[in-house]
Design a protein around this motif. Structure first.
Motif, PDB file in Angstrom:
ATOM      1  N   GLY A 207     -28.995 -37.090 -57.147  1.00  0.00           N
ATOM      2  CA  GLY A 207     -28.153 -36.816 -55.998  1.00  0.00           C
ATOM      3  C   GLY A 207     -26.947 -35.954 -56.308  1.00  0.00           C
ATOM      4  N   SER A 208     -26.413 -35.333 -55.268  1.00  0.00           N
ATOM      5  CA  SER A 208     -25.225 -34.494 -55.406  1.00  0.00           C
ATOM      6  C   SER A 208     -23.996 -35.358 -55.671  1.00  0.00           C
ATOM      7  CB  SER A 208     -25.014 -33.675 -54.128  1.00  0.00           C
ATOM      8  OG  SER A 208     -24.013 -32.696 -54.311  1.00  0.00           O
ATOM      9  N   THR A 209     -23.143 -34.908 -56.560  1.00  0.00           N
ATOM     10  CA  THR A 209     -21.970 -35.705 -56.966  1.00  0.00           C
ATOM     11  C   THR A 209     -20.652 -34.967 -56.774  1.00  0.00           C
ATOM     12  OG1 THR A 209     -22.245 -34.924 -59.247  1.00  0.00           O
ATOM     13  CG2 THR A 209     -23.290 -37.028 -58.667  1.00  0.00           C
ATOM     14  N   ASN A 213     -14.670 -31.047 -55.514  1.00  0.00           N
ATOM     15  CA  ASN A 213     -14.563 -30.403 -56.825  1.00  0.00           C
ATOM     16  C   ASN A 213     -15.511 -29.234 -57.020  1.00  0.00           C
ATOM     17  OD1 ASN A 213     -12.703 -32.418 -57.451  1.00  0.00           O
ATOM     18  ND2 ASN A 213     -14.222 -33.712 -58.466  1.00  0.00           N
ATOM     19  N   SER A 214     -16.277 -28.885 -55.998  1.00  0.00           N
ATOM     20  CA  SER A 214     -17.250 -27.808 -56.148  1.00  0.00           C
ATOM     21  C   SER A 214     -16.563 -26.493 -56.495  1.00  0.00           C
ATOM     22  CB  SER A 214     -18.058 -27.644 -54.862  1.00  0.00           C
ATOM     23  OG  SER A 214     -18.832 -28.792 -54.615  1.00  0.00           O
ATOM     24  N   VAL A 221     -25.427 -28.252 -53.051  1.00  0.00           N
ATOM     25  CA  VAL A 221     -25.978 -29.510 -53.564  1.00  0.00           C
ATOM     26  C   VAL A 221     -26.038 -29.415 -55.086  1.00  0.00           C
ATOM     27  CG1 VAL A 221     -27.889 -31.142 -53.465  1.00  0.00           C
ATOM     28  CG2 VAL A 221     -27.320 -29.763 -51.455  1.00  0.00           C
ATOM     29  N   ILE A 222     -25.171 -30.167 -55.734  1.00  0.00           N
ATOM     30  CA  ILE A 222     -24.999 -30.039 -57.184  1.00  0.00           C
ATOM     31  C   ILE A 222     -25.472 -31.293 -57.902  1.00  0.00           C
ATOM     32  CG2 ILE A 222     -23.320 -29.754 -59.052  1.00  0.00           C
ATOM     33  CD1 ILE A 222     -21.577 -28.180 -57.083  1.00  0.00           C
ATOM     34  N   ASN A 277     -25.469 -21.735 -57.272  1.00  0.00           N
ATOM     35  CA  ASN A 277     -24.496 -20.757 -57.756  1.00  0.00           C
ATOM     36  C   ASN A 277     -24.271 -20.805 -59.260  1.00  0.00           C
ATOM     37  OD1 ASN A 277     -23.548 -19.552 -55.121  1.00  0.00           O
ATOM     38  ND2 ASN A 277     -23.190 -21.718 -54.710  1.00  0.00           N
ATOM     39  N   ASP A 278     -25.046 -21.626 -59.938  1.00  0.00           N
ATOM     40  CA  ASP A 278     -25.009 -21.667 -61.396  1.00  0.00           C
ATOM     41  C   ASP A 278     -26.180 -20.836 -61.910  1.00  0.00           C
ATOM     42  OD1 ASP A 278     -25.386 -22.385 -64.141  1.00  0.00           O
ATOM     43  OD2 ASP A 278     -24.270 -24.243 -63.798  1.00  0.00           O
TER      44      ASP A 278
END
Length: 375
Positions: A207-209, A213-214, A221-222, A277-278
């Motif tokens: 899951g995204s955390t 802080n993005s 969705v990180i 975006n990474d």
């Protein structure tokens, strides 16, 4: 007015999710996808169905079947619960029938929510602050937990965080506090989960955390590095050549999945795929899929689109010399729609169901499969 929730059946019978491998069929109302081969390296074929499949026609005599209900973006609005109750009611007879002939434990049953549990707008939930969005608040997660825990008596649920699940900006100042509330309410120790649904068959979710802080945009969705490391280790220790089958769940799909996307907003806005975006990590997931043939299916939501587009479910091409080679390993990717009409982008209201049994569909007829059949 009665709202029709079109429940698509994603039924897994063997080669992808069972050993030894007779035929595996994915059942949906208009077509059948049949996968043949061994558990480690599974090719597939596609057979068009002449007419819709009846949900109530699917039967199984297998005492060891398992059933997983997969629920797309809920975006619960506590003022508008009717569609959710109707959608949930479609699963109740399926769980009831299966549990009546199952063991007393609930190992073979689960509900998986793909996240985005609350509506990202004010829902009359806090008269003291009408600017507060419902999504990401304690009230939102408690209501979602109550809904998901009542699909059928004793059936457990799992959930993965979406891009709206840490959006309780007025209630929580930092992501860590918002995340801890989310974990506590849903009785989770970590953002990821791993559940053995059947012998050597795992349900795995991440899951995204991050929201506040993005580094790029809040709604990306990180999946954080800790979860990625955990996932990679799990794949390495549960290889396909030992008979392991892994079904993965995330809120957004991964790059390389081939699923239908929303070019005009989510791609441009940078929140279409996991870790989009990474430059390095956004490709990590498909690399793992290609490397580890234990990954047999990957479910995602996020787009609020129906399940009857050609690209709503995509398949691997094992033969590198085949007509459409790809690097999807042995994995089927499946988009999951939504329950509530107001959250749908195309009018579809659909969920998915994984059901492992011993039946094969052919031209709308259900054919019992010999137990010793091999591909």
């Amino acid at each position: 007015m009665m709202v029709s929730i079109n429940l698509l059946i994603l039924a897994t019978v063997a080669a992808i999710l069972q050993s030894p491998p007779p035929t595996t069929a994915f059942f949906i109302p208009t077509s059948t996808f049949t996968l043949l081969g061994d558990a480690a390296n599974t090719p597939l074929s596609y057979n068009k169905m002449p007419s819709p499949l009846s949900l109530h026609a699917i039967k199984s005599s297998d005492d060891h079947e398992y059933i997983v209900a997969i629920i797309g973006d809920l975006h619960i609005d506590p003022r508008k619960m009717n569609d959710y109750y109707i959608g949930r009611s479609h699963f109740e007879p399926i769980f009831k029938e299966a549990k009546n002939k199952a063991d007393v434990n609930n190992k073979g049953f689960a509900v998986v929510s793909l996240g985005d549990l609350g509506m990202n707008k004010y829902c009359n939930h806090n008269p003291a602050n009408t600017d507060e969005l419902y999504a990401g608040t304690s009230k939102c997660h408690k209501m979602a937990a109550n809904f998901l825990s009542k699909f059928y008596d004793g059936v457990p649920y799992e959930v993965v965080g979406g891009n709206h699940d840490l959006e309780g900006l007025y209630e929580f100042k930092i992501d860590e506090e918002n995340l801890q509330m989310y974990l506590n309410v849903h009785d989770k120790d970590t953002p990821q989960f791993c559940r053995e649904i059947a012998d050597k068959t795992l349900l795995v979710g991440m899951g995204s955390t991050s929201f506040r802080n993005s580094m790029h945009i809040p709604h990306e969705v990180i999946i954080d590095q800790e979860q990625i490391d955990w996932f990679e280790n799990l794949l390495q220790t549960h290889p396909a050549n030992e008979g392991w089958k892994i079904i993965v769940f995330t809120h957004a799909p991964i790059t390389g999945s081939g699923l239908r996307i929303l070019q005009e907003n989510q791609v441009v806005d940078g929140c279409c795929w996991l870790n989009q975006n990474d430059d390095i990590m956004r490709n990590k997931f498909i690399e793992l899929v290609n490397e580890h043939r234990c990954i047999k299916a990957w479910f995602s939501g996020h787009f609020h689109l129906g399940q009857d587009y050609h690209e709503s479910i995509t398949f691997p091409n094992i033969d590198p010399n085949g007509p459409r080679p790809n690097n999807r390993g042995s994995c089927v990717f499946a988009q999951t729609s939504v329950m509530r009409s107001e959250t749908s982008r195309d009018g579809r209201q659909q969920s998915r169901l994984i059901r492992r049994n011993t039946m094969e569909i052919h031209e709308s007829r259900i054919i019992p499969m010999p137990a010793n059949r091999s591909a």
